[in-house]
Write a protein that holds these residues in place. Structure first.
Motif, mmCIF file in Angstrom:
data_model
loop_
_atom_site.group_PDB
_atom_site.id
_atom_site.type_symbol
_atom_site.label_atom_id
_atom_site.label_comp_id
_atom_site.label_asym_id
_atom_site.label_seq_id
_atom_site.Cartn_x
_atom_site.Cartn_y
_atom_site.Cartn_z
ATOM 1 N N ILE A 57 0.908 -0.951 -0.072
ATOM 2 C CA ILE A 57 -0.004 0.021 0.208
ATOM 3 C C ILE A 57 1.020 1.368 0.012
ATOM 4 O O ILE A 57 0.405 2.270 -0.732
ATOM 5 C CB ILE A 57 -0.799 -0.130 1.177
ATOM 6 C CG1 ILE A 57 -2.190 -1.129 1.068
ATOM 7 C CG2 ILE A 57 -1.694 1.222 1.461
ATOM 8 C CD1 ILE A 57 -2.996 -1.466 2.197
ATOM 9 N N ALA A 58 1.794 1.369 0.843
ATOM 10 C CA ALA A 58 2.739 2.495 0.663
ATOM 11 C C ALA A 58 3.524 2.529 -0.531
ATOM 12 O O ALA A 58 3.663 3.693 -0.950
ATOM 13 C CB ALA A 58 3.917 2.039 1.906
ATOM 14 N N VAL A 59 3.919 1.419 -1.126
ATOM 15 C CA VAL A 59 4.576 1.915 -2.505
ATOM 16 C C VAL A 59 3.349 2.102 -3.500
ATOM 17 O O VAL A 59 3.823 3.118 -4.079
ATOM 18 C CB VAL A 59 5.071 0.327 -2.814
ATOM 19 C CG1 VAL A 59 5.361 0.415 -4.599
ATOM 20 C CG2 VAL A 59 6.373 0.091 -2.072
ATOM 21 N N ILE A 60 2.268 1.670 -3.529
ATOM 22 C CA ILE A 60 1.154 2.266 -4.438
ATOM 23 C C ILE A 60 0.819 3.805 -4.280
ATOM 24 O O ILE A 60 0.908 4.473 -5.211
ATOM 25 C CB ILE A 60 0.042 1.226 -4.259
ATOM 26 C CG1 ILE A 60 0.376 0.143 -4.858
ATOM 27 C CG2 ILE A 60 -1.293 2.010 -4.813
ATOM 28 C CD1 ILE A 60 -1.055 -0.946 -4.386
ATOM 29 N N TYR A 61 1.021 4.008 -3.033
ATOM 30 C CA TYR A 61 0.754 5.293 -2.563
ATOM 31 C C TYR A 61 1.948 6.149 -3.185
ATOM 32 O O TYR A 61 1.525 7.386 -3.620
ATOM 33 C CB TYR A 61 0.507 5.635 -0.937
ATOM 34 C CG TYR A 61 0.602 7.027 -0.676
ATOM 35 C CD1 TYR A 61 -0.592 7.788 -0.658
ATOM 36 C CD2 TYR A 61 1.568 7.550 0.052
ATOM 37 C CE1 TYR A 61 -0.730 9.036 -0.254
ATOM 38 C CE2 TYR A 61 1.500 9.149 0.409
ATOM 39 C CZ TYR A 61 0.371 9.729 0.081
ATOM 40 O OH TYR A 61 0.290 10.972 0.793
ATOM 41 N N MET A 62 3.196 5.714 -2.848
ATOM 42 C CA MET A 62 4.338 6.640 -3.580
ATOM 43 C C MET A 62 4.157 6.772 -4.938
ATOM 44 O O MET A 62 4.417 7.779 -5.646
ATOM 45 C CB MET A 62 5.545 6.099 -2.894
ATOM 46 C CG MET A 62 5.639 6.353 -1.495
ATOM 47 S SD MET A 62 7.571 5.679 -1.257
ATOM 48 C CE MET A 62 7.303 4.866 0.340
ATOM 49 N N ILE A 63 4.082 5.543 -5.778
ATOM 50 C CA ILE A 63 3.683 5.903 -7.187
ATOM 51 C C ILE A 63 2.582 6.473 -7.426
ATOM 52 O O ILE A 63 2.880 7.647 -8.643
ATOM 53 C CB ILE A 63 3.565 4.362 -7.781
ATOM 54 C CG1 ILE A 63 4.649 3.346 -7.434
ATOM 55 C CG2 ILE A 63 3.204 4.238 -9.181
ATOM 56 C CD1 ILE A 63 4.828 2.011 -7.860
#
Length: 129
Positions: A57-63
């Motif tokens: 979820i954190a990676v998707i948010y950053m992307i």
């Protein structure tokens, strides 16, 4: 003739059988080590899955935010190293806590089964008289 002690023992045995016998016997059918290791591994797998979900979820948010952290390799490398260290620390601490918890549960169930067996022995002595 009704013996008061006999009735008390029978009531204690019946209460244990009704409320806790099944759960305690499920624990005791394993050796302590096997029971604890099995539950530590299962708990660790669940914890890793949750951490993976949070990291995803954190990676998707950053992307989605087009963060510079993902595009800069030095930041990305630093995040991976810090994340790995935190993951290892989390795993060790979590496994120790879960290990302690399941050892306590097993020992408690073992004591309950031992008390139950003592009650049954005492009842058996009444019937042998």
């Amino acid at each position: 003739m009704i013996h008061e002690n006999k009735v008390k023992l029978m009531i204690k045995a019946a209460i244990f059988e009704k409320n806790e016998h099944k759960k305690a016997m499920e624990m005791i059918r394993y050796r302590r080590r096997d029971y604890v290791v099995l539950h530590v591994i299962l708990s660790w797998i669940c914890a890793v899955a949750m951490l993976g979900l949070i990291a995803g979820i954190a990676v998707i948010y950053m992307i989605g935010r087009e963060s510079q952290i993902i595009s800069d390799l030095s930041y990305l490398r630093m995040i991976i190293i810090i994340g790995t260290v935190l993951f290892v620390m989390f795993s060790l601490i979590y496994c120790c806590i879960v290990y302690w918890h399941y050892v306590e549960l097993y020992e408690e169930a073992k004591k309950k089964i031992d008390r139950y067996e003592q009650i049954l022995k005492q009842l058996n002595e009444f019937y042998e008289e």
